[in-house]
Design an enzyme around this catalytic site. Structure first.
Site: not given
Length: 622
Positions: A127, A180, A198, A269-270, A292-293, A443
């Site tokens: 991760y 992203r 994930k 995600e992203d 999630d973000d 991150n």
């Protein structure tokens, strides 16, 4: 040291020898006499079925594995330890990751037993932060493609692409378009490492791996250097037009729900900011989905604020929060915080008065209202305090003017901003005897708004700090200081477990509120003595279980309620509102429990002894 560890392992776990003295049955005889039988070889190449050297003797005979495995048999625990020892042979995180993935492709149970039993050591490898490096090198790694790729060229036949996935029962799909990836930008098809990582966290928390599906949507990339790279594995074209993108996503969702059902959770995600907000707006009230973000990061931020109430002896309504960065993460957190403040009895106006936000143009305020996006405008209700009329003031001046109790950074593009602009020292000054809360969420590590050491030194150690990627402890003036791990890994697995166990057809806003309070309540008194606002990652499974129990509180059973806005689930664990212990027991019964994990053995023993991992939440009412 390694030689001693190997010798000790051998001494403590003597191997059995497979003599095959049993008289084979007729069926077994037929298998063994079949020329060129591939049954055993096929099993060895299936990591979900293969137990490696831990395969029982009777299974070796029955499944045609005789001769394909050496005669010694070891325990599942020792099989996991073999993988752990090999991982520890290497120094570079990327090399350790490669070994772990080889282990996953060999024996799934041994892989997850290793991860679960050594989460603090393994999570950074599978991760964040190592997964960022893996994504950058994705085209250089020799590996079996670990997920499903759906490209813009598949429009009109996405159902056939989804049909190619070998599992017939999937509960959660983690979907990215690679635009992203962490703080690394547009990695296109090489973003696959993120949904894979994930899914590993979901499985470590207890969702069966067979029910997880990582997906990358490839519509091109704006990263010209990547498109021109010989090792790039995706479509070598700029990103497609928005209309075609939306059409492809619609087709993918339709295909997934047609094959796997309406309670399948689609986890985004992203994505880039526009698509993240756009897809959430379009689908959140229609299908079972979460971003999630935006939503899970929001839960992490708000849970940290709620957990800080105990050591600071302050009510949530008395907090003043300054968000630095006005992207997906902080906008989602500000919206969720507003809901929690209103739950505590404040009006919407009163809740907004306690929330401040800074973007690249400065403080969001009434004077900038017309120049802001719709989502930013909801937090631009303040009139600028005296002296703050200039745009882009240093954070130090903003902090001194509004006296926040909590500073939350999720900029992604301004590493070290808290330190560079004097915000840390200013937070210590305006909070006096109360410890300021500093959350540096960006991150990977090099993108963080500040480090634990910077926060400790700037405040004289008088701080409650957490970050998106955990920093090692810091020794300051002879005392050790610890930073919390403010990461979504504590949130999305719990929400996924709740959906999986209850069969909820959608994820409501109230579920995220419950998740925030649930996560805050997993923080023990001992954690707070170490200045931790989140549980240690070693307690990921128990934290996910408790978050799932709180989230499932919002899922009713059909026929018991007639509330139009309620979420009704078809799963075994829906409708258990009156009994938290029953909810925990029901969800725990569904947890994935790999052979060879000592943590799983301890969990089973506690359940057998009816030990309830409950907690005291009476402090919430203060």
């Amino acid at each position: 040291a390694l030689a001693n560890e190997v010798a000790a392992a051998k001494a403590s776990a003597p191997a059995e020898v497979c003599t095959f003295s049993e008289a084979p049955t007729a069926a077994v005889t037929n298998v063994e006499s079949t020329a060129g039988s591939s049954m055993g070889a096929s099993l060895l190449r299936n990591p979900r079925l293969n137990k490696g050297y831990a395969t029982r003797n009777s299974v070796r005979v029955e499944k045609g594995l005789r001769g394909l495995l050496p005669p010694a048999r070891i325990s599942p625990l020792e099989e996991a330890r073999r993988l752990l020892r090999e991982v520890r042979w290497y120094q570079r995180p990327l090399d350790k990751y490669k070994v772990l993935i080889q282990g996953l492709l060999y024996n799934e149970d041994a892989f997850y037993a290793t991860v679960i039993d050594h989460l603090e050591e393994m999570l950074p490898l599978v991760y964040t932060p190592t997964i960022g490096e893996v994504c950058k090198l994705w085209g250089e790694l020799l590996q079996i493609p670990p997920g499903l790729y759906v490209t813009i060229e598949d429009r009109g036949r996405v159902d056939r692409i989804v049909a190619n996935w070998p599992e017939n029962e999937v509960a959660i799909a983690v979907v990215t378009d690679g635009e992203r990836i962490l703080g690394l930008g547009d990695l296109g098809a090489h973003g696959m490492g993120i949904p894979v990582g994930k899914c590993m966290m979901y499985a470590a928390a207890g969702v069966p791996p067979s029910k997880l599906l990582p997906i990358t949507i490839d519509v091109g990339t704006e990263n010209a250097g990547l498109r021109e790279s010989k090792s790039y594995l995706g479509l070598r074209r700029p990103r497609t037009a928005q209309e075609k993108y939306d059409s492809l996503v619609d087709e993918l969702i339709t295909a997934l729900r047609a094959r796997y059902g309406e309670s399948m959770l689609i986890h985004w995600e992203d994505l880039g900011a526009f698509n993240a907000f756009n897809l959430l707006r379009r689908y959140k009230d229609k299908i079972c989905t979460t971003n999630d973000d935006i939503q899970c990061t929001a839960v992490v931020s708000v849970a940290g604020i709620i957990a800080s109430l105990r050591p600071n002896e302050i009510a949530l309504a008395d907090q003043r929060i300054l968000f630095v960065g006005a992207g997906q993460a902080n906008l989602g957190a500000a919206e969720l915080l507003q809901q929690c403040l209103m739950r505590e009895g404040l009006s919407q106006r009163e809740a907004k008065e306690r929330i401040w936000m800074v973007d690249s143009g400065g403080l969001l305020c009434a004077e900038r209202y017309e120049d802001l996006s719709k989502r930013k405008r909801q937090f631009a209700t303040h009139t600028l305090p005296e002296g703050l009329s200039q745009p882009k003031l240093p954070l130090q001046e903003i902090v001194r003017a509004i006296s926040p109790t909590c500073l939350i950074g999720a900029t992604g593009v301004t590493p070290g901003i808290f330190q560079k602009e004097g915000a840390l020292q200013a937070m210590a000054e305006v909070n006096g005897d109360r410890r300021p809360v500093i959350l540096a969420l960006s991150n990977p590590t090099e993108k963080s708004e500040c480090t634990l050491q910077q926060a400790v030194e700037a405040t004289g150690g008088h701080v409650l700090f957490a970050s998106g990627t955990q920093f090692p402890p810091v020794n300051y003036n002879g005392q050790w200081y610890y930073g919390g791990f403010a990461n979504n890994a504590f949130v999305f697995p719990g929400i996924g477990l709740a959906v999986y166990a209850t069969g909820a057809p959608r994820v409501s806003e109230e579920m995220f509120v419950q998740a925030a309070y649930g996560l805050a309540n997993t923080v023990t008194g001992d954690d707070l003595k170490r200045n931790l606002l989140y549980p240690p990652i070693s307690r990921l499974r128990s934290a996910a279980l408790q978050v799932a129990a709180e989230v499932s509180l919002e899922v009713r059973r059909h026929g018991e309620y007639d509330e139009e806005s309620a979420v009704y689930g078809s799963g075994d664990c829906a409708g258990l509102q009156s009994d938290r212990g029953a909810r925990i027991a029901c969800i725990a019964h569904k947890l994935y429990s790999p052979e060879g994990s000592t943590v799983v053995v301890q969990e089973s023993r506690r359940r057998a002894e009816k030990v309830d991992p409950s907690y005291d939440n009476t402090w919430i009412a203060m």
